[in-house]
Scaffold this motif. Sequence first.
Motif, mmCIF file in Angstrom:
data_model
loop_
_atom_site.group_PDB
_atom_site.id
_atom_site.type_symbol
_atom_site.label_atom_id
_atom_site.label_comp_id
_atom_site.label_asym_id
_atom_site.label_seq_id
_atom_site.Cartn_x
_atom_site.Cartn_y
_atom_site.Cartn_z
ATOM 1 N N GLN A 171 0.841 -1.188 0.000
ATOM 2 C CA GLN A 171 0.000 0.000 0.000
ATOM 3 C C GLN A 171 0.882 1.247 0.000
ATOM 4 O OE1 GLN A 171 -2.400 -0.972 3.577
ATOM 5 N NE2 GLN A 171 -4.205 -0.661 2.268
ATOM 6 N N VAL A 172 0.544 2.191 -0.847
ATOM 7 C CA VAL A 172 1.256 3.471 -0.830
ATOM 8 C C VAL A 172 0.687 4.384 0.250
ATOM 9 C CG1 VAL A 172 1.946 3.350 -3.246
ATOM 10 C CG2 VAL A 172 -0.264 4.369 -2.647
ATOM 11 N N ASP A 173 -0.554 4.077 0.680
ATOM 12 C CA ASP A 173 -1.199 4.840 1.750
ATOM 13 C C ASP A 173 -2.271 3.959 2.388
ATOM 14 O OD1 ASP A 173 -1.522 7.842 2.799
ATOM 15 O OD2 ASP A 173 -3.514 6.900 2.692
ATOM 16 N N PRO A 174 -2.372 3.945 3.723
ATOM 17 C CA PRO A 174 -3.352 3.088 4.403
ATOM 18 C C PRO A 174 -4.799 3.355 3.997
ATOM 19 C CG PRO A 174 -1.735 3.943 5.954
ATOM 20 C CD PRO A 174 -1.518 4.673 4.677
ATOM 21 N N SER A 175 -5.082 4.511 3.457
ATOM 22 C CA SER A 175 -6.456 4.835 3.087
ATOM 23 C C SER A 175 -6.895 4.160 1.785
ATOM 24 C CB SER A 175 -6.612 6.347 2.939
ATOM 25 O OG SER A 175 -5.796 6.835 1.885
ATOM 26 N N ILE A 176 -5.933 3.599 1.055
ATOM 27 C CA ILE A 176 -6.239 2.957 -0.223
ATOM 28 C C ILE A 176 -6.467 1.467 0.000
ATOM 29 C CG2 ILE A 176 -5.429 2.484 -2.561
ATOM 30 C CD1 ILE A 176 -3.737 4.993 -2.379
ATOM 31 N N VAL A 177 -7.627 0.985 -0.417
ATOM 32 C CA VAL A 177 -7.995 -0.416 -0.243
ATOM 33 C C VAL A 177 -7.689 -1.185 -1.536
ATOM 34 C CG1 VAL A 177 -9.860 -2.025 0.271
ATOM 35 C CG2 VAL A 177 -9.817 0.230 1.358
ATOM 36 N N ASN A 178 -7.097 -2.356 -1.379
ATOM 37 C CA ASN A 178 -6.799 -3.195 -2.537
ATOM 38 C C ASN A 178 -8.031 -4.009 -2.924
ATOM 39 O OD1 ASN A 178 -4.107 -2.488 -3.004
ATOM 40 N ND2 ASN A 178 -3.367 -3.901 -1.434
ATOM 41 N N GLU A 179 -8.639 -3.636 -4.029
ATOM 42 C CA GLU A 179 -9.768 -4.366 -4.586
ATOM 43 C C GLU A 179 -9.420 -4.698 -6.040
ATOM 44 O OE1 GLU A 179 -13.115 -1.821 -4.064
ATOM 45 O OE2 GLU A 179 -13.325 -2.275 -1.918
ATOM 46 N N PHE A 180 -8.944 -5.909 -6.251
ATOM 47 C CA PHE A 180 -8.444 -6.295 -7.566
ATOM 48 C C PHE A 180 -9.570 -6.791 -8.457
ATOM 49 C CE2 PHE A 180 -4.567 -7.526 -4.909
ATOM 50 C CZ PHE A 180 -4.052 -6.252 -4.977
ATOM 51 N N ASP A 181 -9.463 -6.466 -9.732
ATOM 52 C CA ASP A 181 -10.421 -6.988 -10.699
ATOM 53 C C ASP A 181 -10.106 -8.452 -10.985
ATOM 54 O OD1 ASP A 181 -12.623 -6.108 -12.649
ATOM 55 O OD2 ASP A 181 -11.245 -7.238 -13.922
ATOM 56 N N LEU A 182 -11.137 -9.227 -11.252
ATOM 57 C CA LEU A 182 -10.963 -10.657 -11.498
ATOM 58 C C LEU A 182 -10.012 -10.915 -12.661
ATOM 59 C CD1 LEU A 182 -11.799 -13.606 -10.921
ATOM 60 C CD2 LEU A 182 -13.707 -13.271 -12.515
ATOM 61 N N SER A 183 -10.138 -10.140 -13.721
ATOM 62 C CA SER A 183 -9.277 -10.327 -14.890
ATOM 63 C C SER A 183 -7.812 -10.040 -14.562
ATOM 64 C CB SER A 183 -9.743 -9.426 -16.036
ATOM 65 O OG SER A 183 -9.673 -8.060 -15.654
ATOM 66 N N SER A 184 -7.559 -9.045 -13.708
ATOM 67 C CA SER A 184 -6.190 -8.716 -13.315
ATOM 68 C C SER A 184 -5.574 -9.847 -12.495
ATOM 69 C CB SER A 184 -6.180 -7.418 -12.507
ATOM 70 O OG SER A 184 -4.881 -7.126 -12.037
ATOM 71 N N TYR A 185 -6.344 -10.400 -11.570
ATOM 72 C CA TYR A 185 -5.849 -11.498 -10.730
ATOM 73 C C TYR A 185 -5.533 -12.722 -11.583
ATOM 74 C CZ TYR A 185 -5.996 -15.439 -7.490
ATOM 75 O OH TYR A 185 -5.711 -16.581 -6.806
ATOM 76 N N ILE A 186 -6.456 -13.101 -12.449
ATOM 77 C CA ILE A 186 -6.274 -14.306 -13.258
ATOM 78 C C ILE A 186 -5.143 -14.133 -14.260
ATOM 79 C CG2 ILE A 186 -7.350 -15.764 -15.013
ATOM 80 C CD1 ILE A 186 -9.967 -15.503 -13.523
ATOM 81 N N SER A 187 -5.033 -12.970 -14.878
ATOM 82 C CA SER A 187 -3.953 -12.740 -15.841
ATOM 83 C C SER A 187 -2.586 -12.798 -15.161
ATOM 84 C CB SER A 187 -4.135 -11.395 -16.541
ATOM 85 O OG SER A 187 -4.055 -10.322 -15.623
ATOM 86 N N THR A 188 -2.496 -12.275 -13.930
ATOM 87 C CA THR A 188 -1.236 -12.358 -13.181
ATOM 88 C C THR A 188 -0.885 -13.802 -12.878
ATOM 89 O OG1 THR A 188 -1.596 -10.193 -12.157
ATOM 90 C CG2 THR A 188 -0.048 -11.671 -11.065
#
Length: 280
Positions: A171-188
């Motif tokens: 995280q670059v800042d605690p206020s930012i929540v990691n919500e990944f898109d399904l396509s991004s997760y699967i492609s990785t």
Amino acid sequence: MDQPYLEEGEQQQEMSFVDHLEELRWHLIRSLGSILVFAIAAFLAKEFVFHDIILAPSRPDFFSYQFMCEVGQKMGSDVLCITELGFTIQSRQMSGQFAMHIMVSLVLGLACAFPYAFWEIWRFVKPGLYPQEQKNSQGAVFWVSILFMMGLLFGYYVVSPISINFLAGYQVDPSIVNEFDLSSYISTLTTLCLACAIMFELPVIVYFFTKAGLLSPEIMKLYRRHSVVVILVVAAIITPPDVISQLLIALPLIILYEVSIRVSGSIIKRDLKKLNENNS
């Protein structure tokens, strides 16, 4: 233009260019058919494929996380134990889940059918080789398939979970929540696994290049430093932007490079020994 085509257990016979194309077409059809069969099976087994395979590295109970935790506990520390992964996976497109379902099914179909598909292609290529080349390439399908599966498993159980864990907690800042898109997760996930599977074929590539006279242990040792730089660059391109993931791919490749030097050296020694025996 005619050229010889030698079927297994048959006499050499002439086949026209059109006959070769027809033969290649059927080999490709059978290869693609095997991929399609496994893809359909993966598509129908949706719950197992996504819950137990694709999404497994996104949960703390994944085998690799549990194994690292056990290793850490034996060393007297819980620092390697992962209790939660700080991200959620979402699908932000109307057809996102359906599209990913099809893509994952095709990728799994390719991975599962790879040994048979490669065998089909090899059946077409092998008769065009000289008898000595056919003898030298014995076991090619076995070793190519084994190395492919080893790379695939290494990418899935080692590189992917560590990369996902790193990116999930970054995280670059605690206020930012990691919500990944399904396509991004699967492609990785698929990129890491398939990249490892392909790069684990290095010893086989070196074997054939050495047989063709294009490589030697001396050349590989001379360009060892250059090769390490190339490996690091390739690892940086195909992995997420973190040093751990890059090293996890680069280190096995460097080891495989050293193994390939030994493979090339053993081939040169064996060929020289045969040449001396024939001359004596």
